[in-house]
Design a protein around this motif. Structure first.
Motif, PDB file in Angstrom:
ATOM      1  N   LYS A 106       0.826  -1.212   0.000  1.00 36.90           N
ATOM      2  CA  LYS A 106       0.000   0.000   0.000  1.00 36.90           C
ATOM      3  C   LYS A 106       0.857   1.257   0.000  1.00 36.90           C
ATOM      4  O   LYS A 106       0.612   2.190  -0.775  1.00 36.90           O
ATOM      5  N   LEU A 107       1.887   1.299   0.850  1.00 38.11           N
ATOM      6  CA  LEU A 107       2.737   2.483   0.923  1.00 38.11           C
ATOM      7  C   LEU A 107       3.563   2.660  -0.348  1.00 38.11           C
ATOM      8  O   LEU A 107       3.789   3.792  -0.796  1.00 38.11           O
ATOM      9  N   LEU A 108       4.002   1.544  -0.934  1.00 38.26           N
ATOM     10  CA  LEU A 108       4.743   1.637  -2.195  1.00 38.26           C
ATOM     11  C   LEU A 108       3.867   2.214  -3.304  1.00 38.26           C
ATOM     12  O   LEU A 108       4.306   3.078  -4.067  1.00 38.26           O
ATOM     13  N   ARG A 109       2.620   1.726  -3.393  1.00 38.25           N
ATOM     14  CA  ARG A 109       1.696   2.231  -4.418  1.00 38.25           C
ATOM     15  C   ARG A 109       1.417   3.718  -4.213  1.00 38.25           C
ATOM     16  O   ARG A 109       1.427   4.501  -5.169  1.00 38.25           O
ATOM     17  N   GLU A 110       1.184   4.086  -2.970  1.00 42.14           N
ATOM     18  CA  GLU A 110       0.886   5.487  -2.681  1.00 42.14           C
ATOM     19  C   GLU A 110       2.078   6.376  -3.019  1.00 42.14           C
ATOM     20  O   GLU A 110       1.920   7.442  -3.616  1.00 42.14           O
ATOM     21  N   ASN A 111       3.259   5.930  -2.637  1.00 40.50           N
ATOM     22  CA  ASN A 111       4.445   6.736  -2.914  1.00 40.50           C
ATOM     23  C   ASN A 111       4.697   6.838  -4.418  1.00 40.50           C
ATOM     24  O   ASN A 111       5.041   7.908  -4.937  1.00 40.50           O
ATOM     25  N   GLN A 112       4.503   5.732  -5.130  1.00 41.01           N
ATOM     26  CA  GLN A 112       4.685   5.737  -6.580  1.00 41.01           C
ATOM     27  C   GLN A 112       3.701   6.693  -7.245  1.00 41.01           C
ATOM     28  O   GLN A 112       4.045   7.419  -8.188  1.00 41.01           O
ATOM     29  N   TYR A 113       2.499   6.732  -6.722  1.00 42.28           N
ATOM     30  CA  TYR A 113       1.461   7.608  -7.286  1.00 42.28           C
ATOM     31  C   TYR A 113       1.827   9.080  -7.101  1.00 42.28           C
ATOM     32  O   TYR A 113       1.734   9.873  -8.038  1.00 42.28           O
ATOM     33  N   ILE A 114       2.260   9.451  -5.891  1.00 38.39           N
ATOM     34  CA  ILE A 114       2.559  10.861  -5.632  1.00 38.39           C
ATOM     35  C   ILE A 114       3.790  11.306  -6.417  1.00 38.39           C
ATOM     36  O   ILE A 114       3.863  12.437  -6.898  1.00 38.39           O
ATOM     37  N   VAL A 115       4.760  10.407  -6.589  1.00 38.01           N
ATOM     38  CA  VAL A 115       5.947  10.754  -7.371  1.00 38.01           C
ATOM     39  C   VAL A 115       5.578  10.896  -8.842  1.00 38.01           C
ATOM     40  O   VAL A 115       6.040  11.813  -9.537  1.00 38.01           O
TER      41      VAL A 115
END
Length: 366
Positions: free
Chosen positions: A322-331
């Motif tokens: 979940k955190l990887l997906r969220e971080n990838q999205y914001i970047v």
């Protein structure tokens, strides 16, 4: 080399001033500007502690369009010696910066505090532990460059030593490499350990409303400086008692930045921080058969094998994804090339899925 007087350096030392800061300030010293540390920011103005006391200054000269480059609590700045209004002319390069994504839909980060050595994540034992939220805080803390510490507050509400030990163990499992302390501001239990830890350098207090941050800050300061309110009986949630970020010198040495309770803790380009929080998963991934393994259904996935044997909790893997997906999205919102790569990857996976569906419909193996 700085030519600041010993008296100036001595007066600022309790706030973290050292020879390296003095050297960085030398060009501003040559211009006749004063060194100081920002102890509070509010709507384009800030309070700056200097050798001569606290000054009120305007930040208009150093407020660019980039929200990550605005003056924030914890910054060391160069201030005009006089003038009405008085202006901050520059801030010194930051050693660390605690940044989260804004709650708006725009692709912006918000800087919460600068030049922090310890990020103290306060978690109340008055409510059920939210390990995923703790992991989120820790990802931002590691990414900032500070050393995270988890403090389980209101420990007096869990008098049973065995139960308390189990709670600490649960948090330690979710916080590899991070000290986990239990503290009660009511009876002082564990306060000496935390005081010793924050006595060197700058610490920032983080956590949700109701986590006991202001009570903890008062205990560390030895006086009631921060306003304190109780949690709501209806849902156990806290009210915002701190509305700005305030930097305060601790009597035993070091300085403390208290922050408002954070309802939203969005990641902001924190891939390294996420990797640090889930260090055991990153280590397991090194043994996967494929270097780009997504730990979903690939054969030879060491991460999934660890979940299957019970060595890795499924909750940890879910939180990591979940955190990887969220971080990838914001970047990706700010990186056109990454957006294009994600789009290609999505199309590739979509094509594979359609091919598998057609093969299934035709009654032959995919």
């Amino acid at each position: 080399m700085s030519h600041l007087s010993p008296a100036t350096s001595s007066a600022l030392a309790p706030y973290g001033w050292d020879d390296a800061w003095a050297d960085a300030f030398a060009p501003h010293d040559a211009e006749g500007l004063l060194p100081g540390r920002v102890v509070r920011v509010d709507r384009g103005r800030c309070d700056v502690v200097t050798a001569g006391g606290v000054l009120h200054a305007d930040t208009a000269f150093v407020t660019p369009h980039d929200p990550l480059r605005v003056v924030c609590t914890g910054d060391w700045v160069a201030v005009e010696p006089g003038g009405n209004p008085r202006y901050v002319r520059a801030y010194l390069p930051r050693r660390t910066a605690f940044v989260r994504s804004t709650s708006s839909k725009r692709s912006e980060g918000q800087i919460l505090a600068a030049n922090v050595d310890h990020a103290v994540v306060a978690v109340s034992l008055a409510a059920e532990l939210d390990l995923a939220r703790i992991e989120r805080f820790l990802a931002l803390a590691w990414e900032s460059g500070a050393q995270p510490v988890v403090v389980l507050t209101k420990a007096d509400l869990v008098p049973d030593a065995v139960t308390r030990a189990h709670l600490v163990q649960d948090v330690e499992t979710s916080a590899p490499g991070v000290p986990v302390l239990t503290v009660s501001a009511v009876d002082g239990d564990g306060l000496d350990v935390l005081t010793a830890l924050v006595s060197g350098g700058t610490s920032v207090l983080l956590g949700q409303s109701g986590a006991g941050k202001s009570t903890l800050a008062n205990a560390l300061l030895g006086e009631d400086v921060m306003d304190v309110q109780g949690v709501r009986d209806v849902d156990g949630k806290g009210r915002h008692t701190t509305t700005t970020r305030n930097l305060l010198a601790l009597p035993g040495g070091g300085v403390l930045i208290d922050t408002p309770g954070l309802r939203g803790v969005g990641l902001w380009d924190a891939s390294a921080g996420v990797g640090q929080v889930f260090a055991e998963i990153e280590e397991l991934a090194g043994d996967c058969r494929f270097h780009d393994c997504a730990h979903g259904s690939e054969p030879g996935c060491a991460v999934l094998d660890a979940v299957g044997t019970g060595a890795l909790p499924q909750r940890r893997l879910d939180s990591y994804r979940k955190l990887l997906r969220e971080n990838q999205y914001i970047v990706a919102k700010t990186d056109a090339r990454l957006r294009a790569e994600l789009r290609r990857d999505w199309k590739r996976k979509n094509a594979i899925g359609r091919a598998a569906l057609r093969a299934k419909q035709q009654g032959r193996p995919s």
